[in-house]
Design an enzyme around this catalytic site. Structure first.
Site, PDB file in Angstrom:
ATOM      1  N   GLU A  13       3.191 -35.092  45.117  1.00  0.00           N
ATOM      2  CA  GLU A  13       3.502 -36.475  45.484  1.00  0.00           C
ATOM      3  C   GLU A  13       4.846 -36.465  46.196  1.00  0.00           C
ATOM      4  O   GLU A  13       5.788 -35.832  45.721  1.00  0.00           O
ATOM      5  CB  GLU A  13       3.556 -37.351  44.247  1.00  0.00           C
ATOM      6  CG  GLU A  13       2.202 -37.421  43.550  1.00  0.00           C
ATOM      7  CD  GLU A  13       2.327 -37.873  42.116  1.00  0.00           C
ATOM      8  OE1 GLU A  13       2.465 -39.077  41.922  1.00  0.00           O
ATOM      9  OE2 GLU A  13       2.304 -37.030  41.216  1.00  0.00           O
ATOM     10  N   CYS A  55      11.212 -43.372  45.754  1.00  0.00           N
ATOM     11  CA  CYS A  55      10.188 -43.081  46.755  1.00  0.00           C
ATOM     12  C   CYS A  55       9.548 -44.380  47.230  1.00  0.00           C
ATOM     13  O   CYS A  55       9.052 -44.472  48.341  1.00  0.00           O
ATOM     14  CB  CYS A  55       9.134 -42.151  46.181  1.00  0.00           C
ATOM     15  SG  CYS A  55       8.398 -42.789  44.668  1.00  0.00           S
TER      16      CYS A  55
END
Ligand code: NAD
Length: 527
Positions: free
Chosen positions: A284, A318
């Site tokens: 990720e 993020c």
């Protein structure tokens, strides 16, 4: 006593958390008074002080957090062989036993939540709300992933029969040793999420925290020990890129779980592909998360949500909102509200609950900030912020003003690259569909947000936005705040690889491989 206190969940922003934050403050004061100590690695259930010793310092004020040991190739080899040995027993345990032990990790974290949140504040510079939210999220993550095994009967299911005497079942089985590589910004939730996924899947783990987050890495290993996870099933190696790369290059690792930047994630994918045979890589990565504010939006809610997502944790998420597209008809009004809210942010050392923004993680982040501001001054206009804060407590770390920029060309690198900073680019639009198209025109696809009361606009956003997590009309955050079992978190495009995300029902399966088992039940089987 603490049971009665509310839990911080990122979304419940109006709640009175004074009781929780009072306890956290006491914990921080206690930790600050304790002498700095050494934190050994953990290999095969034993503390290990081999490797180069280094001192970790808090981004808040440069104070010493403790000393850690940068694992060398020898430690990497030993940790992987300890994990391989432990895997033989752990991987063949009945899944219900594994779930029971992993659930205890969540219980131990719940027992130690103030200590772990305080560690997170000291080493990452989080605000009280961000730190407590992260720990609560981590507890729920472990429990949610455990629930998934139970809901799916340990991922065992009978299949159809091709002939009456044939009996076939399908089962998900572990791979072996997983290397778990964690970024600095959510060291507890992301570390424990990957760890729990690997352990529930029946794998043993070598955990490598970020060099900025060894203390919380230590906590994760300690919680596993306290929960009774057998020695060697979870091994801890501190250090930076070299330790990570040594894990990536090691033939004894059966799978990888990595969360971090696109550059490092891509490098890991290439290294693993070059290394003999392919192994699962659950990756990720970053984001460049847009948000759209239409003329039908509640502008107060929109300004609050954008401010929180752009500047919470200093923009080092993020999922941080890094671009906001605003309808020309409400542009001036929205900007007034956004700037007013940003001006009111309390920035400083996160030693009390009032602080919303702490320091940047390190000097490299500050250099990125300074460079982005220079470019924005040259190619656009800085509406608010754009400078480093100095004097008093600000001199202890890299504290910067939340920065809002307008007028950058659509193709400008500041509108395309992940900056991972409290830096928000504002764009004006006349056509929502065109704005969404431009918001999609990036290498990432992690989260996106919208503020609109018009159903057609909302539907257009839901239909067209290319990202794994979409939010609309949230004051708590335009693009941030995913919670286990509530929002799944799947990186599309350059933000991920698997097409299945964390925090959701398809996560744990990624740590397991499928096996069908066919048995013929009579002598006719031999025919
Ligand atoms: P990073 O990529 O610099 O480092 C992440 C981890 O990888 C660290 O433990 C680091 O030591 C290790 N590493 C570095 N080089 C390596 C190599 N060559 N081989 C193996 N491991 C290596 O990221 P960071 O600065 O710690 O974290 C910020 C990044 O993480 C941002 O890009 C952010 O968007 C991303 N992130 C993504 C998610 C998500 O869920 N998608 C969540 C949090 C953070």
């Amino acid at each position: 006593m603490n049971q009665a206190l509310p839990r911080v969940t990122y979304s419940n922003i109006g709640t009175d958390f004074s009781g929780v934050f009072g306890l956290l403050q006491k914990q921080l004061e206690q930790d600050a008074a304790a002498p700095a100590r050494a934190f050994p690695n953990l290999i095969g259930g034993k503390p290990d002080e081999a490797g180069a010793r280094y001192i970790a310092r808090s981004p808040i004020d440069g104070s010493e957090i403790g000393s850690f040991f940068e694992a060398g190739q020898g430690e990497v080899d030993r940790a992987i062989s300890a994990a391989s040995a432990a895997f033989r027993e752990w991987g063949s345990r009945p899944w219900k036993e594994r779930v029971a032990l992993v659930r205890r990790v969540a219980d131990r974290l719940s027992d130690h939540k103030y200590e772990v949140a305080a560690a997170c504040i000291r080493e990452v510079g989080k605000s009280f709300g961000e730190a407590m939210g992260e720990v609560e999220e981590a507890i729920d993550l472990v429990r949610y992933y455990s629930d998934q095994l139970e809901a799916n009967d340990g991922f065992y299911r009978p299949l159809s029969r091709a002939v009456p005497i044939e009996e076939t079942s399908d089962v998900l089985r572990p791979y072996g040793v997983f290397a778990v590589i964690v970024p600095f910004n959510f060291p507890v939730a992301l570390g424990i999420g990957m760890l729990a996924g690997a352990l529930l899947g029946g794998n043993a783990v070598v955990l490598k925290p970020s060099p900025q987050a060894g203390l919380t890495g230590h906590w994760l290993a300690r919680l596993c020990e306290e929960a009774g996870i057998p020695g060697g099933v979870v091994n801890l190696l501190c250090g930076g890129a070299e330790v990570g790369q040594a894990l990536v290059d090691h033939s004894g690792v059966a799978g990888y779980a990595f969360i971090g930047s696109h550059a490092v994630g891509t490098r890991i994918l290439r290294s693993v592909a070059a290394g003999g045979y392919n192994r699962p890589v659950i990756i990720e990565m970053g984001g460049k998360n847009p948000c759209y504010v239409t003329a039908s939006a509640d502008l107060d809610v929109a300004a609050e949500g954008v401010m929180r997502s752009a500047f919470g944790l200093q923009g080092q998420k993020c999922s941080s909102c890094s671009k906001v597209y605003v309808d020309r008809r409400v542009y001036a009004e929205f900007m007034d509200k956004l700037v007013a809210k940003s001006r009111a942010i309390k920035i400083g050392a996160p030693r009390s609950a009032a602080t919303f923004m702490g320091p940047l993680i390190n000097e490299a982040a500050f250099q990125r900030f300074a460079q982005a501001c220079d470019q924005a001054r040259r190619d656009g206009r800085i509406v608010h912020g754009g400078e480093r804060l100095e004097g008093g407590e600000y001199d202890g770390g890299f504290y910067v003003a939340p920065t809002i920029v307008e007028g950058l060309a659509a193709e400008h690198r500041l509108n395309k690259d992940e900056l991972f900073l409290p830096f928000l680019s504002v764009q004006v639009f006349d056509d929502l569909e065109m704005a969404i198209r431009d918001g999609n025109d990036i290498a990432y696809g992690l989260t996106a947000g919208a503020y609109a009361r018009d159903e057609a606009e909302l539907n257009l956003f839901l239909d067209k936005a290319e990202a794994g997590a979409l939010y609309a009309n949230r004051a708590s955050g335009a693009t941030t705040g995913a919670w286990p079992g509530v929002q799944t978190f799947c990186g599309w495009k350059g933000s991920g690889v698997a097409g299945k995300g964390a925090l959701g029902p398809y996560y744990v399966q990624q740590f397991m491989r499928e096996q069908s088992r066919t048995i013929m039940r009579t002598s006719a089987a031999a025919e």
